[in-house]
Motif scaffolding. Sequence first.
Motif, short mmCIF file in Angstrom:
data_model
loop_
_atom_site.label_atom_id
_atom_site.label_comp_id
_atom_site.label_asym_id
_atom_site.label_seq_id
_atom_site.Cartn_x
_atom_site.Cartn_y
_atom_site.Cartn_z
N GLY A 1 41.61 31.57 42.85
CA GLY A 1 40.62 32.43 43.48
C GLY A 1 40.65 33.82 42.92
O GLY A 1 40.69 34.80 43.66
N GLY A 2 40.62 33.93 41.60
CA GLY A 2 40.69 35.22 40.93
C GLY A 2 39.31 35.73 40.57
O GLY A 2 38.29 35.16 40.96
N PRO A 3 39.24 36.84 39.80
CA PRO A 3 37.94 37.42 39.43
C PRO A 3 37.18 36.49 38.53
O PRO A 3 37.76 35.75 37.75
CB PRO A 3 38.33 38.72 38.71
CG PRO A 3 39.68 38.43 38.15
CD PRO A 3 40.36 37.55 39.17
N LEU A 4 35.87 36.52 38.64
CA LEU A 4 35.03 35.67 37.80
C LEU A 4 34.88 36.29 36.43
O LEU A 4 35.16 37.44 36.19
CB LEU A 4 33.66 35.50 38.46
CG LEU A 4 33.70 34.87 39.86
CD1 LEU A 4 32.30 34.82 40.45
CD2 LEU A 4 34.33 33.50 39.83
N ALA A 5 34.42 35.46 35.50
CA ALA A 5 34.19 35.95 34.15
C ALA A 5 33.24 37.13 34.19
O ALA A 5 32.26 37.16 34.93
CB ALA A 5 33.58 34.83 33.30
N GLY A 6 33.58 38.13 33.39
CA GLY A 6 32.78 39.35 33.39
C GLY A 6 33.35 40.41 34.30
O GLY A 6 32.90 41.53 34.33
N GLY A 7 34.39 40.05 35.08
CA GLY A 7 35.06 41.00 35.95
C GLY A 7 36.21 41.64 35.22
O GLY A 7 36.19 41.80 34.00
N GLY B 1 41.90 21.23 44.43
CA GLY B 1 42.14 22.18 45.50
C GLY B 1 41.95 23.59 45.02
O GLY B 1 41.38 23.85 43.96
N ILE B 2 42.46 24.52 45.83
CA ILE B 2 42.30 25.96 45.57
C ILE B 2 43.64 26.64 45.73
O ILE B 2 44.43 26.30 46.62
CB ILE B 2 41.29 26.57 46.56
CG1 ILE B 2 39.87 26.05 46.29
CG2 ILE B 2 41.30 28.10 46.50
CD1 ILE B 2 38.85 26.44 47.35
N ALA B 3 43.93 27.60 44.85
CA ALA B 3 45.09 28.46 44.99
C ALA B 3 44.59 29.90 44.97
O ALA B 3 44.19 30.41 43.93
CB ALA B 3 46.09 28.23 43.86
N ALA B 4 44.58 30.54 46.13
CA ALA B 4 44.03 31.89 46.26
C ALA B 4 45.00 32.77 47.01
O ALA B 4 45.35 32.48 48.16
CB ALA B 4 42.68 31.84 46.98
N GLY B 5 45.43 33.86 46.36
CA GLY B 5 46.37 34.78 46.98
C GLY B 5 45.72 36.09 47.37
O GLY B 5 45.51 36.36 48.55
N ARG B 6 45.39 36.91 46.38
CA ARG B 6 44.84 38.24 46.68
C ARG B 6 43.52 38.14 47.44
O ARG B 6 43.22 38.99 48.28
CB ARG B 6 44.67 39.04 45.39
CG ARG B 6 44.36 40.52 45.64
CD ARG B 6 44.33 41.33 44.36
NE ARG B 6 45.67 41.64 43.91
CZ ARG B 6 46.24 41.12 42.84
NH1 ARG B 6 45.59 40.21 42.11
NH2 ARG B 6 47.45 41.45 42.47
#
Length: 278
Positions: free
Chosen positions: A206-212, A245-250
Amino acid sequence: MEENGTFGRRLRLRHLYRKPGSGLLVVPLDHAIAGGPLHHRGDLDNLVAELADNGADAVVLHKGAARRVHPARFRRLSLVLHLNASTGLAPDPDAKYPVATVEEALRLGAEAVSVHINVSSLTESRQIAHLALTAEDCDRWGVPLLAMMYVRGPEMIDGRAPELISRALTVAAELGADLVKTSLPATPDELTPILTDCPIPVLAAGGPLAGGPAAGGPAAGGPAAGASAEVLAALAGAVRAGAGGIAAGRLVFTAPDPGAMVRQLATLVHDRTAVAAR
């Protein structure tokens, strides 16, 4: 979920998947060594309690942090112990070095371990060697292994290029990981062949998308608060495409209401009907 390895390893993998027939929702909270303390609504124990109460399957912690969480939190939540680290203050923040072992993870009651590998970094050889040795220890002790694979290095321009992500996932699978976490490519269409080629479950980060922000920058573990809706839409697309699945921290621990964010993610991972409707 592929059932390989010893009985103990299969049993621990089943414990990770607390919702039969669905994917896996992991919340990494291993960021403090790299970026400083996690400040949100009091102490770490309260945050982990929110995760447990709102549908997370597992949390990733370093060994010292794990000791600050009440054992009761893990009645409904699995502990994944993170085995390597680096600080954001180092001359080479892409370098990762061992800070814990599989045996320590077992002594702490963990049901799995994780390692972070930066493919194409200056210390890639040492990091991949550590992944291989960790996989051997996981075989010996019957412990599932989550590999967090990113393409990051001083010469890397686009670490989210599909062919590079696919190669990084191949490293994890070939060396014995049970699960692999990685960044999303720019579009959902690029994700499908990556998932098809990978023989182990892939957790979408769950990180920033491309272009971020740059993939190796301080925000690599999650987006700014205003980008949450866009990231959630991308994660829903990843689950529809076949992500395990999803791995989202921040994305979780910077949210105004971490519990509410986890509930949204849990719906994406555990409720196939809801994902199909998005």
